[in-house]
Design an enzyme around this catalytic site. Structure first.
Site, PDB file in Angstrom:
ATOM      1  N   ASP A 112      11.684   9.539  -7.052  1.00  0.00           N
ATOM      2  CA  ASP A 112      11.167   8.832  -5.865  1.00  0.00           C
ATOM      3  C   ASP A 112      11.937   7.528  -5.654  1.00  0.00           C
ATOM      4  O   ASP A 112      11.343   6.502  -5.328  1.00  0.00           O
ATOM      5  CB  ASP A 112       9.663   8.572  -6.051  1.00  0.00           C
ATOM      6  CG  ASP A 112       8.943   8.372  -4.721  1.00  0.00           C
ATOM      7  OD1 ASP A 112       9.552   8.658  -3.669  1.00  0.00           O
ATOM      8  OD2 ASP A 112       7.787   7.921  -4.729  1.00  0.00           O
ATOM      9  N   ASN A 167      10.493   1.425  -3.551  1.00  0.00           N
ATOM     10  CA  ASN A 167      10.145   1.505  -4.971  1.00  0.00           C
ATOM     11  C   ASN A 167      11.096   0.702  -5.846  1.00  0.00           C
ATOM     12  O   ASN A 167      11.118   0.864  -7.060  1.00  0.00           O
ATOM     13  CB  ASN A 167      10.104   2.963  -5.424  1.00  0.00           C
ATOM     14  CG  ASN A 167       8.889   3.687  -4.868  1.00  0.00           C
ATOM     15  OD1 ASN A 167       7.914   3.050  -4.480  1.00  0.00           O
ATOM     16  ND2 ASN A 167       8.955   5.006  -4.810  1.00  0.00           N
ATOM     17  N   GLY A 208      -2.235   4.219  -3.777  1.00  0.00           N
ATOM     18  CA  GLY A 208      -3.268   3.195  -3.650  1.00  0.00           C
ATOM     19  C   GLY A 208      -2.752   1.876  -3.131  1.00  0.00           C
ATOM     20  O   GLY A 208      -1.679   1.802  -2.535  1.00  0.00           O
ATOM     21  N   ARG A 248       0.862  -1.174   0.000  1.00  0.00           N
ATOM     22  CA  ARG A 248       0.000   0.000   0.000  1.00  0.00           C
ATOM     23  C   ARG A 248       0.906   1.234   0.000  1.00  0.00           C
ATOM     24  O   ARG A 248       1.926   1.245   0.677  1.00  0.00           O
ATOM     25  CB  ARG A 248      -0.838  -0.041   1.279  1.00  0.00           C
ATOM     26  CG  ARG A 248      -1.900   0.996   1.369  1.00  0.00           C
ATOM     27  CD  ARG A 248      -2.692   0.817   2.635  1.00  0.00           C
ATOM     28  NE  ARG A 248      -3.627  -0.290   2.535  1.00  0.00           N
ATOM     29  CZ  ARG A 248      -3.713  -1.279   3.393  1.00  0.00           C
ATOM     30  NH1 ARG A 248      -2.903  -1.341   4.407  1.00  0.00           N
ATOM     31  NH2 ARG A 248      -4.599  -2.230   3.228  1.00  0.00           N
ATOM     32  N   GLY A 278       5.038   7.161 -10.300  1.00  0.00           N
ATOM     33  CA  GLY A 278       4.083   8.208  -9.954  1.00  0.00           C
ATOM     34  C   GLY A 278       4.649   9.621 -10.007  1.00  0.00           C
ATOM     35  O   GLY A 278       3.928  10.575 -10.252  1.00  0.00           O
ATOM     36  N   LYS A 311      -2.305  -2.043  -9.418  1.00  0.00           N
ATOM     37  CA  LYS A 311      -2.355  -0.941  -8.439  1.00  0.00           C
ATOM     38  C   LYS A 311      -3.667  -0.183  -8.641  1.00  0.00           C
ATOM     39  O   LYS A 311      -3.959   0.268  -9.748  1.00  0.00           O
ATOM     40  CB  LYS A 311      -1.147  -0.029  -8.688  1.00  0.00           C
ATOM     41  CG  LYS A 311      -1.077   1.176  -7.805  1.00  0.00           C
ATOM     42  CD  LYS A 311       0.377   1.593  -7.594  1.00  0.00           C
ATOM     43  CE  LYS A 311       0.726   2.893  -8.246  1.00  0.00           C
ATOM     44  NZ  LYS A 311       2.084   3.355  -7.926  1.00  0.00           N
TER      45      LYS A 311
END
Ligand SMILES: Nc1ncnc2c1ncn2[C@@H]1O[C@H](COP(=O)(O)OP(=O)(O)OP(=O)(O)O)[C@@H](O)[C@H]1O
Ligand SMILES: [Mg+2]
Ligand SMILES: [Mg+2]
Length: 543
Positions: free
Chosen positions: A232, A237, A126, A122, A252, A143
């Site tokens: 990020d 990730n 999302g 999570r 994202g 996702k």
């Protein structure tokens, strides 16, 4: 009695090489702000007077109500109940298959076309589910955005992740994108399934950290050569393939430098200092990669702010945490964490260092070897099952050797195709709850393969996540026990599962889904499997 005063022992002053980064200056405490509502003066008339004086002038009257007020029940195009493919490449409908979707049913496209196995993780965007596509029978990660689009801008911003996935050509060190769609104001992104993230794993040697670094340098080189910034990069990730290859995911915040748009900063723990001044350059990704490697190599929790955060951004690596590192690792980290972005090594410079070139070459070779071994294993398995199947189906058995079939097979027995059986159970068992579940209690994900917090209904049939795998803490926190703990064999390649997709710490046999599928195949009521040898023996005894 005079009060005893004693001085607190103070820690030694940290060595600061440069002037500290300016921190926000706060207003003087003495500064006063005017209140919106003034304190009532004496008498009601004066109160009314004071209020009148304090109220802002009325806005000029508009000729007619805004369009949005005139059509109160208007629908945005994306809130249409029918699912629509999201693609910036071709027409939106083209990449969405409707072979398993029935519009007349109330279940969503996700519920109808995928068998949901468990929750993988999570994030702020999302929830990510491990699913099996009923279209091709393969495992994927999907996702689902937690919230519905809040408006046109919000939708555009969320769809950027799809755009960046599509713009970036596929690369073995980047998570592969499959497709995306929107339904009832929610975005769904289907990607390849990986084996959890680096957040759940702790490298056991520096050699493993070099392997991670070489994979991520390749991923970053690919992104930067296409003029894109990830922004990020962090262990959460970075995902792992079945063969232990690290893959950069979660696009994202990816910024296309050709877009002339503003970037957004990611996690403050890994954030480059110059992002505070709005300088979005490839150097910011190199810094975040450096922080990721520092965290993994030294096994530390990075600070989110404060003095330690500042020190790390001034090029100061505390010797007490880096003492165990080799001089080469320390040197590379210092090059990646240089406070000045223009003096920081670029990914291309790093990749051209003779030492890095050597480890890139070695890593590439070992991964190729591992991956070809895996595909050979899979091919042998496939051939063996084909041979077994043809042997069983081609050799005619005498009638009395044939297995007794039930006269009126039940629905589940009669359906031979995988998808049919799965679909039935899926409708009945899995997708009762509205997805995504927003109120699921916090979970502790150790291996990324199951979410104990998710209701057992998520697993197909009655075989939900085995209870013995988890140690219950309270109603909301369930922790996995050691027998399913993180497996670092992915790096050393010591134990490779023969199943096509496996979870990092749970072999296919220990996975609830694996168990469930095995049970499904083995325990079909009224269709007990028999040993062929015993059949021959029985027949020869009868003769
Ligand atoms: N392809 C995948 N395979 C396996 N696990 C995945 C995959 N994608 C995501 N996950 C799991 O789900 C978690 C959240 O995914 P992701 O980072 O894409 O979501 P997010 O909402 O964008 O997160 P963030 O808050 O970092 O923006 C990951 O940390 C990982 O544990
Ligand atoms: Mg993420
Ligand atoms: Mg994200």
């Amino acid at each position: 009695m005079t009060p005893v005063s004693f001085t607190m022992p103070m820690p030694p002053e940290p060595k600061v090489l440069h002037t500290p980064i300016p921190v926000p200056i706060f207003f003087n405490e003495g500064r006063t702000f005017s209140l919106k509502k003034r304190a009532p003066a004496n008498g009601s008339s004066s109160t009314a007077n004071a209020l009148c004086q304090s109220l802002p002038p009325r806005p000029p009257s508009k000729g007619c109500a805004p369009v949005s007020r005139m059509f109160l029940n208007h629908e945005y195009s994306w809130s249409h109940p029918r699912p629509r493919g999201v693609s910036f490449r071709k027409s939106a409908e083209q990449n969405l298959s409707f072979s398993h979707y029935d519009e007349s049913k109330k279940e969503s496209y996700f519920q109808q076309c995928f068998q949901c196995i468990c929750i993988l993780g999570r994030g702020s965007f999302g929830e990510v589910y491990k699913v099996r596509s009923l279209e091709d029978g393969q495992l994927y990660a999907v996702k689902c955005s937690m919230e519905r689009f809040r408006g046109v801008g919000d939708r555009q911003q969320k769809l950027q992740e799809v755009l960046k996935h599509e713009r970036l050509p596929p690369h073995p060190n980047c998570v592969t994108f499959k497709k995306a769609w929107e339904e009832k104001g929610r975005l769904y992104i289907q990607t390849e399934l990986c084996q959890g993230s680096l957040q759940q794993l702790l490298p056991s040697s520096e050699g493993e950290v070099w392997d991670i670094l070489s994979d991520l340098l390749c991923a970053l080189r690919h992104l930067h050569s296409h003029n894109m910034l990830h922004l990020d990069i962090k262990p959460a990730n970075v995902f792992l393939s079945t063969s232990g290859r690290c893959k950069l995911g979660d696009f994202g915040l990816v910024l296309d430098l050709g877009d002339k748009k503003d970037g957004m900063e990611g996690d403050p723990r890994y954030m480059a200092p110059e992002l505070l001044q709005g300088k979005f350059t490839p150097a910011a990704d190199v810094f975040s990669l450096g922080m990721t490697i520092l965290e993994l190599a030294c096994n530390i929790e990075l600070p989110k702010g404060g003095d330690a955060w500042q020190q790390l951004r001034q090029g100061y690596l505390p010797p007490e945490i880096t003492s165990g590192l080799s001089p080469m690792m320390l040197n590379i980290l210092q090059m990646m964490l240089h406070p000045n972005p223009s003096k920081r090594a670029t990914v291309f410079q790093l990749c051209s260092l003779p030492f890095i070139r050597r480890i890139l070459w070695k890593r590439n070779l070992s991964l190729k070897l591992k991956e070809s071994l895996r595909s050979m294993q899979a091919a042998i398995q496939w051939i063996m099952s084909l041979v077994c199947w043809s042997w069983f189906s081609l050799i005619p058995l005498p009638p009395r050797w044939k297995l007794k079939q039930p006269e009126t097979p039940t629905r589940s027995e009669s359906s031979s195709s995988y998808s049919d059986t799965q679909q039935d159970s899926l409708k009945d068992e899995v997708f009762h709850f509205p997805l995504p579940q927003l109120d699921v209690s916090p979970i502790i994900l150790r291996s990324g393969c199951h979410s104990p917090a998710l209701p057992s209904r998520l697993s197909l049939g009655s075989t939900s996540t085995p209870q013995h795998l988890y140690r219950e803490i309270d109603h909301n926190h369930i922790e996995r026990s050691e027998d399913c703990g993180p497996d670092m064999s992915w790096i050393s390649g010591s134990s490779e599962s023969t199943s096509p997709v496996r979870t990092p710490s749970c072999s296919s046999s220990s996975s609830p889904m694996g168990d469930d599928l095995n049970h499904r195949k083995q325990r079909r009521p009224g269709f007990e499997p028999k040993n062929l040898l015993s059949l021959f023996e029985e027949a020869s005894m009868e003769e």
